[in-house]
Scaffold this motif. Sequence first.
Motif: not given
Lengths: 257, 356
Positions: A162-166, A152-156
Amino acid sequence: MAHFCVENLSISFGGIKAVNNVSFEVEQNKIFSIIGPNGSGKTTIFNMISGIYKPNEGGVFLENENLVGLRPDTIARKGVARTFQNIQLFGNATVMDNLMLGRHIHMKTGIMSGAFMLGRRSPAAKEEIRHREVIEHIIDFLDLQALRDLFVSNLPYGKRKLVELGRALALEPKVLLLDEPSAGMNTEEKDDLRIWIKDIQEDYKVTILLIEHDMNMVMGISDRILAINQGVKIIEGTPQEIQRNSEVIAAYLGEED
Amino acid sequence: MDMKRDYYEDVELFKSGTILVWTVVLLIFLFTLAIYLPSYNIYLLNIIMVNVILAVGLNILVGYTGQISLGHAGFFAIGAYGTSLIMIHLHFPFIAALIIAALIAAIFGFIIGLPALRLEGPYLAIATLGFGLTIMHIIGRWDIFGGRMGITAPPLDLGISGSSMSWVIQGDVKIYYLILIITVLMVIGARNMMKTRVGRAFMSIRDDDIAAEVMGVNLTIYKTMSFAVSAFYAGVAGGLYGFVVGFFDPFTFNLILSILFLVMITVGGLGSIMGAIMGAILITYLQYDLLKNVENLPYVGGLLMTVSKKWFTVIGLANFSSIALGLIMIAIVIFEPLGMFGIWIRIKKYWKTWPF
């Protein structure tokens, strides 16, 4: 009583009344937005709902059950999930692991059954497979396929949102609190997000509380809106009512001379 | 191919046929090692495996849950004394005594985990440090534990001693097989635990405890659980250690030992099982064998010996090993923050794309 309601919620930090006697009700499966200038207490309301802060007064009721005084993890188990204003993901884990943590409360595997996950027929492996299938729907829904095994730390920024929403969706909440989901997104991403929030409302049958500064989005998708300023409720109503209200205009745009 | 067809492959122990084959080869190698190695090396291997168990357990606490412990020598001592005393006084079979002692260590781990709910970082380090030192001194002053004189481990009896069911294991080689089996089981257990729900909860606490709590992870349960699991591993390691060395006293389990354990996982790589194993192997080897081998190095050995005798201590290279350990640790932390695990990852990537 409504599906989800907040009654006379107040909290003060030192001498400052951050939230003062705020009440509102949300019908099931509606989108309810909270707007207000910076520092008006929107996130503080969310923090009180999810149990991070204890309100000095008032109650938060989900299906007639008071959530005030419960620990955050108990509140999550009752069906309240949230995202954070400045993304709080588990940075040193993959997208999949982050989403799987959302399934935590639905899973049972403990130390022993986890340690003895030998072969695909073991209970722990079966449970993993079952919940990974659930996560797969969320990955499909939010278009995260390509990111599944990335850290996750490499994502924009937008993707992390979105990941947090997911992750919040994976919890299968009854009430979903979204704290500025579109902050830091570009126009295109914002348009997608708008559609997703509408889809979440329809597909997952959840009640959504939304804090948002993007007025296009707020006016476009909200069923009702609450406007607060300096911790005090200004008005609650439909988007049209809010747009016409002079106090809201004053709080946002300044007084007319 | 890296194509996944099934969700089980995400959590599978052996992700491909190749890995399975190499694991089997490695295991066969380890099991036959005892045949062609001299006894001292087997003894060293036993110590290494004990430290592997402990490092894997400590890494669950430090690397995965993000807590810290300077008191793991205490849990290690509880395991060692517990196992031996249960066998001496209650005549339990070895495995039962080992598990009971490790559970006692786990209970202590749970108790030490309670202050961890409120303390963080340096404060937690001090609290656990206090525990480690206290255990050492309690054991040293209590006659039932053999006091300062220490105790001798009883014969390692897998059956019930003094009856026809007795099955005594003697000698480094036989103990080697026993420890090897237990080590493999413990490592697989840790790996599986970290891949499933509990491991993810630990990891979520490390990365963001507020978000973890909001997602339904009970911090009280999981923080104390992490301490208990970690202490259980330390207890098992301690129980085995007692039989490897045969004799131990309270000062075996001193503060330096706790710090060495932390060095192992830091050098190996925090938050990775593989890293803990590699770190334990390297640090134990350096600690036990470096001295001897450095002395025999041509030119450098003699020079170091002279320097050491002149400036540090008359016995020779005793202090040199601490200095070398310190230097290695500093070098790894500076040049490879992920530890040996980081190096491993890079080698793996290199070979994956070789020869391009």
